[in-house]
Design a protein around this motif. Structure first.
Motif, PDB file in Angstrom:
ATOM      1  N   LYS A  98      -2.785   9.577   0.345  1.00  0.00           N
ATOM      2  CA  LYS A  98      -1.830  10.586  -0.065  1.00  0.00           C
ATOM      3  C   LYS A  98      -2.188  11.055  -1.480  1.00  0.00           C
ATOM      4  N   GLN A  99      -2.172  12.350  -1.690  1.00  0.00           N
ATOM      5  CA  GLN A  99      -2.532  12.953  -2.983  1.00  0.00           C
ATOM      6  C   GLN A  99      -3.957  12.573  -3.394  1.00  0.00           C
ATOM      7  N   VAL A 140      -5.240   6.067  -2.491  1.00  0.00           N
ATOM      8  CA  VAL A 140      -4.366   5.011  -1.978  1.00  0.00           C
ATOM      9  C   VAL A 140      -3.924   4.172  -3.169  1.00  0.00           C
ATOM     10  N   LEU A 141      -2.636   3.870  -3.254  1.00  0.00           N
ATOM     11  CA  LEU A 141      -2.122   3.041  -4.347  1.00  0.00           C
ATOM     12  C   LEU A 141      -1.861   1.630  -3.821  1.00  0.00           C
ATOM     13  N   ILE A 159       0.862  -1.162   0.000  1.00  0.00           N
ATOM     14  CA  ILE A 159       0.000   0.000   0.000  1.00  0.00           C
ATOM     15  C   ILE A 159       0.908   1.223   0.000  1.00  0.00           C
ATOM     16  N   ASN A 160       0.762   2.060  -1.023  1.00  0.00           N
ATOM     17  CA  ASN A 160       1.643   3.224  -1.208  1.00  0.00           C
ATOM     18  C   ASN A 160       3.119   2.818  -1.159  1.00  0.00           C
ATOM     19  N   ASP A 161       3.424   1.707  -1.845  1.00  0.00           N
ATOM     20  CA  ASP A 161       4.791   1.188  -1.975  1.00  0.00           C
ATOM     21  C   ASP A 161       5.401   0.673  -0.667  1.00  0.00           C
ATOM     22  N   GLU A 162       4.563   0.428   0.339  1.00  0.00           N
ATOM     23  CA  GLU A 162       5.034  -0.195   1.580  1.00  0.00           C
ATOM     24  C   GLU A 162       4.388  -1.568   1.709  1.00  0.00           C
ATOM     25  N   ASP A 180      -3.581   7.220   4.847  1.00  0.00           N
ATOM     26  CA  ASP A 180      -3.156   6.436   3.680  1.00  0.00           C
ATOM     27  C   ASP A 180      -3.488   7.131   2.361  1.00  0.00           C
ATOM     28  N   LYS A 222      -5.935   1.990  -7.772  1.00  0.00           N
ATOM     29  CA  LYS A 222      -6.110   3.150  -6.920  1.00  0.00           C
ATOM     30  C   LYS A 222      -7.434   3.039  -6.174  1.00  0.00           C
ATOM     31  N   TYR A 263      -1.398  -2.746 -10.311  1.00  0.00           N
ATOM     32  CA  TYR A 263      -1.723  -1.593  -9.481  1.00  0.00           C
ATOM     33  C   TYR A 263      -3.206  -1.257  -9.537  1.00  0.00           C
TER      34      TYR A 263
END
Length: 405
Positions: free
Chosen positions: A386-387, A390-391, A368-371, A384, A401, A399
């Motif tokens: 961001k912008q 959530v990615l 989630i968000n590259d984590e 979570d 969103k 991927y």
């Protein structure tokens, strides 16, 4: 080069009933042929797409396709390749699926001015008089011979219902009806349909004393012999609502190196010279071939605009860029914030089940968000987003969103 040579060179042809005769009529005549599609879902999938490619090659060579929708045979269910009986569908489900098939096929096949035909075998199968049918058709089928057919062998271990046993007779009768109505003389299908195709060819030759032919094409399998077209979320569908253009693009971008040339040959119209050039690439160069494959197939199914968006989104994600336009997006209500991440992924259909979500997390396959997500009980928090989104990443390259409605 005749269409026979094209199909042979590109690797479609698997088996033929009368090789020299089929080659000759495809070179010298304009043939009416058919391929059957049972409407068991509300979308065609990538396995069907290979059949549509064959129809397109044939139509471009001047031959007339019949897309036979199995409104009648779907009431029975094809036992081919099954270890258990197919789910019985209602009349309403079948009618809905037929319309979905028609809409999708018209994107690949030109049905204008009689250049191709869509037929529904329910038109002649659903009102048959059973006694008349088995006297006229059943008398030409040997039970001993039918039991040796590959399509029945697998089912004999668990039990084959008499309902399904009728399927071969019905498919043979379809060919006979199309021969009588439209002078259809050639049946095409995947190689798993060989026994059913033989039954129809034999029936026409017995009943009408006319030539009839059958040809099968290779199934869409990977280098290990397993059927292609399955993703984490199930089948790879042609309907953008069931498999997004981005996920569709990513499926082909991620095929094994050994399968790239075969897929380029079977699923694109690229010249074979270019297919072979791309197939020879090795090391990091094979990524060029995979990108071409993904783009070309996505363009055929979803159009150039969606293919461009999917390609740009993939490139942006892997280069760390910010263009997320083509990434599949799901929205949730604000009251889902604070819920289990697993529940959110299943509710948005990013993953098909909680079990699949737990498996991905346990194998370090979900981010989630590259984590990396390591806690099965992790919740989705407001931080979570961001912008504004959530990615989610599944595996290495898939991927999605998530945004708030």
């Amino acid at each position: 080069m005749s269409v026979y040579d094209v199909l042979l060179e590109r690797g479609y042809i698997k088996q033929l009933t009368h090789e020299s005769e089929i080659r000759e009529i495809l070179e010298k005549e304009k043939v009416t042929f058919y391929i059957g599609f049972d409407p068991t879902a509300d979308s065609l999938h990538v396995g069907h797409f290979l059949q549509l490619m064959v129809m397109s090659h044939m139509q471009k060579a001047g031959h007339r396709p019949i897309a036979l929708i199995g409104g009648g045979t779907a009431m029975v269910g094809d036992p081919t390749g099954r270890t258990d009986m197919r789910k019985m569908m209602t009349d309403e489900e079948i009618a809905h699926n037929i319309q979905c098939f028609k809409d999708q096929m018209s994107r690949f096949i030109d049905f204008s001015n009689g250049k191709a035909i869509i037929a529904n075998n329910g038109d002649w199968l659903l009102n048959l008089n059973y006694i008349k049918f088995i006297r006229e058709i059943g008398v030409h089928f040997s039970v001993n011979k039918m039991l040796t057919a590959e399509c029945f062998k697998q089912r004999l271990e668990k039990g084959l219902s008499f309902l399904e046993f009728n399927y071969m007779l019905m498919q043979g009768y379809d060919f006979l009806e199309l021969n009588r109505k439209y002078d259809c003389s050639l049946e095409l299908g995947g190689d798993d349909q060989w026994s059913n195709i033989l039954a129809g060819v034999d029936l026409i030759r017995r009943k009408e004393q006319k030539p009839a032919y059958g040809m099968t094409f290779t199934l869409l399998t990977n280098s290990e012999g397993k059927k292609m077209g399955k993703s984490v979320n199930g089948a790879v569908w042609l309907d953008s609502k069931k498999t997004s253009p981005y996920d569709f693009y990513q499926y082909w971008r991620n095929v094994d190196d050994a399968d790239v040339e075969k897929c380029l040959s079977l699923l694109t119209f690229l010249p074979m010279e270019e297919v072979r050039r791309l197939g020879r690439l090795e090391g990091s160069g094979i990524n060029e071939a995979k990108t071409v494959l993904a783009y070309e197939v996505t363009k055929l199914i979803h159009g150039e605009e969606e293919a461009d968006k999917a390609k740009k989104a993939a490139e942006a994600l892997f280069s760390g860029g910010g263009n997320m336009e083509g990434v599949p997006t799901s929205s949730i209500d604000k009251d889902m914030i604070g819920s289990s991440l697993i529940d959110v992924l299943v509710a948005t259909k990013i993953l098909p089940s909680k079990g699949e979500a737990r498996r991905l997390i346990s194998q370090n396959g979900l981010s989630i968000n590259d984590e990396k997500v390591s806690d099965i009980g992790r919740t989705l928090s407001e931080q979570d987003f961001k912008q504004g989104f959530v990615l989610i990443r599944r595996g290495k390259k898939n991927y999605n969103k998530i945004v708030i409605k």
